[in-house]
Scaffold this motif. Sequence first.
Motif, PDB file in Angstrom:
ATOM      1  N   VAL A  34      13.426  11.805 125.598  1.00  0.00           N
ATOM      2  CA  VAL A  34      14.698  11.411 126.193  1.00  0.00           C
ATOM      3  C   VAL A  34      15.766  12.441 125.824  1.00  0.00           C
ATOM      4  N   TYR A  35      15.736  12.943 124.598  1.00  0.00           N
ATOM      5  CA  TYR A  35      16.691  13.977 124.188  1.00  0.00           C
ATOM      6  C   TYR A  35      16.598  15.189 125.118  1.00  0.00           C
ATOM      7  N   ASP A  36      15.387  15.646 125.412  1.00  0.00           N
ATOM      8  CA  ASP A  36      15.216  16.796 126.299  1.00  0.00           C
ATOM      9  C   ASP A  36      15.693  16.484 127.719  1.00  0.00           C
ATOM     10  N   MET A  37      15.445  15.264 128.174  1.00  0.00           N
ATOM     11  CA  MET A  37      15.916  14.882 129.497  1.00  0.00           C
ATOM     12  C   MET A  37      17.442  14.918 129.560  1.00  0.00           C
ATOM     13  N   ILE A  38      18.089  14.373 128.544  1.00  0.00           N
ATOM     14  CA  ILE A  38      19.558  14.378 128.496  1.00  0.00           C
ATOM     15  C   ILE A  38      20.076  15.813 128.454  1.00  0.00           C
ATOM     16  N   HIS A  39      19.458  16.634 127.631  1.00  0.00           N
ATOM     17  CA  HIS A  39      19.876  18.026 127.500  1.00  0.00           C
ATOM     18  C   HIS A  39      19.772  18.747 128.845  1.00  0.00           C
ATOM     19  N   ARG A  40      18.656  18.605 129.534  1.00  0.00           N
ATOM     20  CA  ARG A  40      18.469  19.263 130.827  1.00  0.00           C
ATOM     21  C   ARG A  40      19.431  18.724 131.877  1.00  0.00           C
ATOM     22  N   LEU A  41      19.669  17.414 131.863  1.00  0.00           N
ATOM     23  CA  LEU A  41      20.583  16.827 132.826  1.00  0.00           C
ATOM     24  C   LEU A  41      21.983  17.399 132.657  1.00  0.00           C
ATOM     25  N   PHE A  42      22.471  17.453 131.420  1.00  0.00           N
ATOM     26  CA  PHE A  42      23.826  17.962 131.206  1.00  0.00           C
ATOM     27  C   PHE A  42      23.909  19.470 131.413  1.00  0.00           C
ATOM     28  N   GLU A  43      22.842  20.201 131.175  1.00  0.00           N
ATOM     29  CA  GLU A  43      22.843  21.628 131.502  1.00  0.00           C
ATOM     30  C   GLU A  43      23.014  21.813 133.007  1.00  0.00           C
ATOM     31  N   ALA A  44      22.295  21.001 133.790  1.00  0.00           N
ATOM     32  CA  ALA A  44      22.417  21.082 135.241  1.00  0.00           C
ATOM     33  C   ALA A  44      23.815  20.654 135.685  1.00  0.00           C
ATOM     34  N   ALA A  45      24.331  19.599 135.082  1.00  0.00           N
ATOM     35  CA  ALA A  45      25.674  19.125 135.426  1.00  0.00           C
ATOM     36  C   ALA A  45      26.723  20.183 135.085  1.00  0.00           C
ATOM     37  N   ASP A  46      26.539  20.874 133.974  1.00  0.00           N
ATOM     38  CA  ASP A  46      27.467  21.945 133.592  1.00  0.00           C
ATOM     39  C   ASP A  46      27.496  23.055 134.641  1.00  0.00           C
ATOM     40  N   LYS A  47      26.404  23.194 135.379  1.00  0.00           N
ATOM     41  CA  LYS A  47      26.326  24.220 136.429  1.00  0.00           C
ATOM     42  C   LYS A  47      26.809  23.690 137.774  1.00  0.00           C
ATOM     43  N   GLY A  48      27.295  22.450 137.786  1.00  0.00           N
ATOM     44  CA  GLY A  48      27.879  21.888 139.000  1.00  0.00           C
ATOM     45  C   GLY A  48      26.976  20.991 139.809  1.00  0.00           C
ATOM     46  N   ILE A  49      25.772  20.749 139.357  1.00  0.00           N
ATOM     47  CA  ILE A  49      24.858  19.871 140.092  1.00  0.00           C
ATOM     48  C   ILE A  49      25.266  18.421 139.833  1.00  0.00           C
ATOM     49  N   ARG A  50      25.455  17.661 140.902  1.00  0.00           N
ATOM     50  CA  ARG A  50      25.855  16.265 140.763  1.00  0.00           C
ATOM     51  C   ARG A  50      24.958  15.307 141.546  1.00  0.00           C
ATOM     52  N   GLU A  51      24.244  15.797 142.548  1.00  0.00           N
ATOM     53  CA  GLU A  51      23.407  14.926 143.364  1.00  0.00           C
ATOM     54  C   GLU A  51      22.250  14.398 142.519  1.00  0.00           C
ATOM     55  N   PRO A  52      21.998  13.089 142.563  1.00  0.00           N
ATOM     56  CA  PRO A  52      20.944  12.489 141.731  1.00  0.00           C
ATOM     57  C   PRO A  52      19.576  13.156 141.875  1.00  0.00           C
ATOM     58  N   GLU A  53      19.152  13.452 143.109  1.00  0.00           N
ATOM     59  CA  GLU A  53      17.826  14.041 143.287  1.00  0.00           C
ATOM     60  C   GLU A  53      17.758  15.452 142.707  1.00  0.00           C
ATOM     61  N   ARG A  54      18.807  16.219 142.872  1.00  0.00           N
ATOM     62  CA  ARG A  54      18.819  17.580 142.306  1.00  0.00           C
ATOM     63  C   ARG A  54      18.854  17.526 140.780  1.00  0.00           C
ATOM     64  N   LEU A  55      19.566  16.557 140.212  1.00  0.00           N
ATOM     65  CA  LEU A  55      19.562  16.393 138.752  1.00  0.00           C
ATOM     66  C   LEU A  55      18.162  16.024 138.277  1.00  0.00           C
ATOM     67  N   ARG A  56      17.519  15.125 139.001  1.00  0.00           N
ATOM     68  CA  ARG A  56      16.156  14.717 138.645  1.00  0.00           C
ATOM     69  C   ARG A  56      15.226  15.919 138.646  1.00  0.00           C
ATOM     70  N   GLN A  57      15.306  16.729 139.693  1.00  0.00           N
ATOM     71  CA  GLN A  57      14.449  17.904 139.785  1.00  0.00           C
ATOM     72  C   GLN A  57      14.736  18.877 138.651  1.00  0.00           C
ATOM     73  N   ALA A  58      16.008  19.036 138.292  1.00  0.00           N
ATOM     74  CA  ALA A  58      16.355  19.941 137.195  1.00  0.00           C
ATOM     75  C   ALA A  58      15.756  19.461 135.880  1.00  0.00           C
ATOM     76  N   VAL A  59      15.747  18.161 135.675  1.00  0.00           N
ATOM     77  CA  VAL A  59      15.186  17.609 134.439  1.00  0.00           C
ATOM     78  C   VAL A  59      13.675  17.774 134.412  1.00  0.00           C
ATOM     79  N   LEU A  60      13.018  17.534 135.540  1.00  0.00           N
ATOM     80  CA  LEU A  60      11.556  17.559 135.576  1.00  0.00           C
ATOM     81  C   LEU A  60      10.963  18.946 135.783  1.00  0.00           C
ATOM     82  N   ARG A  61      11.769  19.915 136.143  1.00  0.00           N
ATOM     83  CA  ARG A  61      11.246  21.264 136.392  1.00  0.00           C
ATOM     84  C   ARG A  61      10.502  21.764 135.161  1.00  0.00           C
ATOM     85  N   GLY A  62       9.283  22.214 135.375  1.00  0.00           N
ATOM     86  CA  GLY A  62       8.447  22.682 134.274  1.00  0.00           C
ATOM     87  C   GLY A  62       7.514  21.600 133.745  1.00  0.00           C
TER      88      GLY A  62
END
Length: 81
Positions: A34-62
């Motif tokens: 969960v820590y890694d998921m939160i970290h990846r989500l906020f990294e994506a959000a910091d880059k301007g990603i806000r759409e739920p599906e794009r955030l999901r993909q950013a978290v699951l990438r890799g």
Amino acid sequence: MRMYGYTSEELQSFYGVLDRLVTEVADRELQITVYDMIHRLFEAADKGIREPERLRQAVLRGWVAPEALLESMELNHWRAA
């Protein structure tokens, strides 16, 4: 990664994304914390990603094959949000 400066609506959306991701990760038996998921989500959000599906993909990438990400976009439980 910053966890401040977001609106309450954005934070509520992020929570919804994480809530569904926790279930999806458990269902797929992926080894991501969960820590890694939160970290990846906020990294994506910091880059301007806000759409739920794009955030999901950013978290699951890799963790999930790219073609599986595309297939799972059609999951009804994910789109219900």
